[in-house]
Each structure stands twice: as C-alpha cells, then as structure tokens.
Scaffold this active site. Structure first.
Site, mmCIF file in Angstrom:
data_model
loop_
_atom_site.group_PDB
_atom_site.id
_atom_site.type_symbol
_atom_site.label_atom_id
_atom_site.label_comp_id
_atom_site.label_asym_id
_atom_site.label_seq_id
_atom_site.Cartn_x
_atom_site.Cartn_y
_atom_site.Cartn_z
ATOM 1 N N ASP A 113 -9.904 2.892 2.998
ATOM 2 C CA ASP A 113 -9.959 2.031 4.016
ATOM 3 C C ASP A 113 -10.929 3.058 5.002
ATOM 4 O O ASP A 113 -11.773 2.653 5.912
ATOM 5 C CB ASP A 113 -8.984 1.850 4.374
ATOM 6 C CG ASP A 113 -7.932 0.768 3.669
ATOM 7 O OD1 ASP A 113 -8.991 -0.202 3.108
ATOM 8 O OD2 ASP A 113 -6.796 0.603 3.627
ATOM 9 N N LYS A 167 0.949 -1.176 0.027
ATOM 10 C CA LYS A 167 0.032 0.005 0.051
ATOM 11 C C LYS A 167 0.888 1.496 0.072
ATOM 12 O O LYS A 167 0.548 2.259 -0.338
ATOM 13 C CB LYS A 167 -0.814 -0.091 1.090
ATOM 14 C CG LYS A 167 -2.083 -0.912 1.000
ATOM 15 C CD LYS A 167 -2.948 -0.855 2.265
ATOM 16 C CE LYS A 167 -4.258 -1.754 2.247
ATOM 17 N NZ LYS A 167 -5.158 -1.668 3.373
#
Ligand code: ATR
Length: 290
Positions: free
Chosen positions: A109, A73
């Site tokens: 997220d 990420k």
C-alpha cells in the site's frame, strides 16, 4: 471475454468482506490476458470467523498468492509462515505469495502511494516534509513507508489526537525519529503546514456520497504544496479540485490503488505488469461508477 480457469491455471485470490466494490479483479485479469499468462484473479468474500480455515484451505490449491483487504489485513498475519520486514513494521499485510507451500506476507500500500507520487510529481519522497491528515490503516502504511524511504518529517493530524500520538511514537521507535503530532487548532495546523512540501489526505472525507467536503480549511492550501488524496471515488475530489485551481501539483488517489496492485502483480508472477492496461481497467471501472 470470460475466461474460465483450467487445471494448470494459477489462482490469485482476493480475501475481504465486502468485495463488491473492488476493482482489483478486472485490473489484474486484464493484464494476465494481455500478457497471455495462465492466471486468474478471483474475489472470495470471507468473514473473520472463517478467515483462517478458508485461507489455509485455499493456500493448498494452485495458488500463486493472495491480496487481502478490509477487514482482514491485520488478522491474517497470524496465519502466515513469514513476513516481509516492512509489512512487519506496518503491522498489516495486503499481499501474500505462496511458494513451495509456504506463505509470506507483504504490504504494497505504502509503496503504491510512493510510486504514484513519483509518477505524478517526477520527484522523490526522500528529504520531503509531509503533512498527513488522518491515521487509519491506509495512513499507517503510507507514513511507515515514507519514513522507511527517507521522508525528512511527517506531521500527523487526526480528529482523534490520541491515535496520532500512538502512530507517531510507533514510527519514531520502529523506524526513525521523524514525526510530530499537530495540535487541533487551525493555527497549529497552519504553522505545521507552512513548513511542509506535501499534504496527504488519508481520511475518508470527500469520498462519495459526501463529495462536497474538504478535509482541511481552504486557507491552508497554498499553491506551492503538492496535494495528494487517497480517496478515488470521485476521481477528482473537492480537495484535488481546490488544490488544482490554486496551482498546486496534485496526486489523485486512484494511482495508489493501481501501483499497489502493480507491486502485488510483480510479487505474484515475477513479471512487471502493463501499467497502462491496469490503469485503463481501473479508470474505465471507476467511470462506470460515476
Ligand atoms: P482506512 O483503513 O481506510 O484508512 P480508517 O482506519 O477507518 O480507514 O481511518 C479513517 C481515518 O479518517 C481516521 O483517521 C479517521 O479519524 P478518527 O481516527 O478520528 O476516526 C478519519 N476520519 C474519518 N471521517 C472523518 C471526519 N468526518 N472528520 C475527521 N476525520 C475523519
């Protein structure tokens, strides 16, 4: 039914390593099928060494976008043409769209957490005070997004205090001065939590196979708290069961996974997904793992 991608099929690719546990492919493919969309979501396991090459090659194919998961990420950012401001602030990307050959990174997220919170509590995060346990990658996205969306205060507690100090300072500097680090003693925790509306566990404590562990002392969970857990295996963690028994409103972890996927789906396709379908796919997959 197994559907094979054709020449015109738009691909969505999940990059990470390992990916065997991921429920994102069935979650997305089920909605593509229900909506009759010619898309296919595929996991591609890739190591850090090959990430850039693989990403660059795949972006030139008929790809609508990517999801990116552990451990890529952060490292994927240097390969992108553009970065959404929230993803830049968080410093991590979990969703990439490809348009006219250009790649742009997002982070859904934190937004996934907030939408799940709002669905379960019928309330907003604005003006609320949060006690955040842990400060890894997930905590970082959640805390930054909470600050972005007007949380009044975020108390951060972590086993390794130096990491909590770093995250708190970063949020105060990049977004707004709204964080405070909680000292290690039980009394420090008690004082901080007494002034909070919401407790979030973003540590891995309580996750299968150590499902009998609580991330916080039982006496700190009072009935007026909203208690959220990002652990979703088991679906009802010990923390959530304990909180529910005490009368707290709870926010289970699978919701964050479903809603971060829903936000990514919208970015890939421009279409709102069918949340019930995504949720059903996620729940049936998790049930088969229990
Ligand atoms: P993720 O990216 O999924 O958030 P991570 O970056 O490994 O995962 O972060 C895990 C978080 O859980 C960290 O805050 C970690 O605390 P440390 O920073 O001290 O490592 C916390 N954590 C994991 N296991 C823990 C345990 N047994 N006790 C307390 N905290 C724990």
């Amino acid at each position: 039914m197994i559907r094979y991608p054709g020449v015109t099929t738009k691909l969505v690719i999940l990059l990470g390593n390992p990916l065997g546990h991921s429920i994102s492919p069935p979650m997305h493919n089920r909605v593509f099928e229900k909506l009759g969309m010619d898309y296919c979501y595929m996991p591609v396991e890739v190591t850090g060494k090959n990430l850039q090459k693989v990403f660059s090659g795949l972006s030139k194919m008929n790809v609508a976008g990517f999801n990116v998961t552990v451990p890529h990420k952060i490292d994927i950012i240097e390969s992108l043409d553009e970065l959404d401001p929230l993803a830049a602030t968080i410093g991590a990307v979990n969703t990439i769209i490809v348009k006219n050959g250009k790649t742009k990174g997002y982070n859904t997220d934190g937004e996934g957490f907030i939408r799940s919170f709002e669905e379960e509590t019928h309330d907003t995060v604005k003006g609320k005070r949060f006690f955040l346990l842990g400060c890894g990658g997930a905590a970082r996205a959640i805390a930054m997004t909470l600050a972005f969306h007007g949380a009044e205060k975020i108390y951060i507690y972590n086993r390794t205090p130096a990491k909590a100090v770093r995250l708190a300072e970063e949020i105060n500097k990049k977004i707004r001065s709204c964080t405070k680090v909680v000292g290690q003693s039980l009394e420090n925790q008690r004082t901080a939590i007494a002034g909070c509306d919401v407790l979030i566990n973003s540590t891995s404590i309580g996750m299968h196979p150590r499902a009998d562990e609580l991330p916080i002392d039982n006496s700190l969970i009072s009935p007026d708290l909203i208690v959220a857990d990002i652990v979703y295996n088991p679906l009802m963690t010990k923390l959530l069961r304990t909180a529910k028994d005490k009368g707290c409103t709870i926010v289970p972890g699978l919701g964050m996974l479903i809603y971060q996927g829903a936000a990514a789906f919208k970015l890939f396709t421009g279409t709102d997904p069918l949340i019930e379908e995504m949720s059903e796919a996620a729940h049936s997959l998790m049930a088969s793992k229990q």
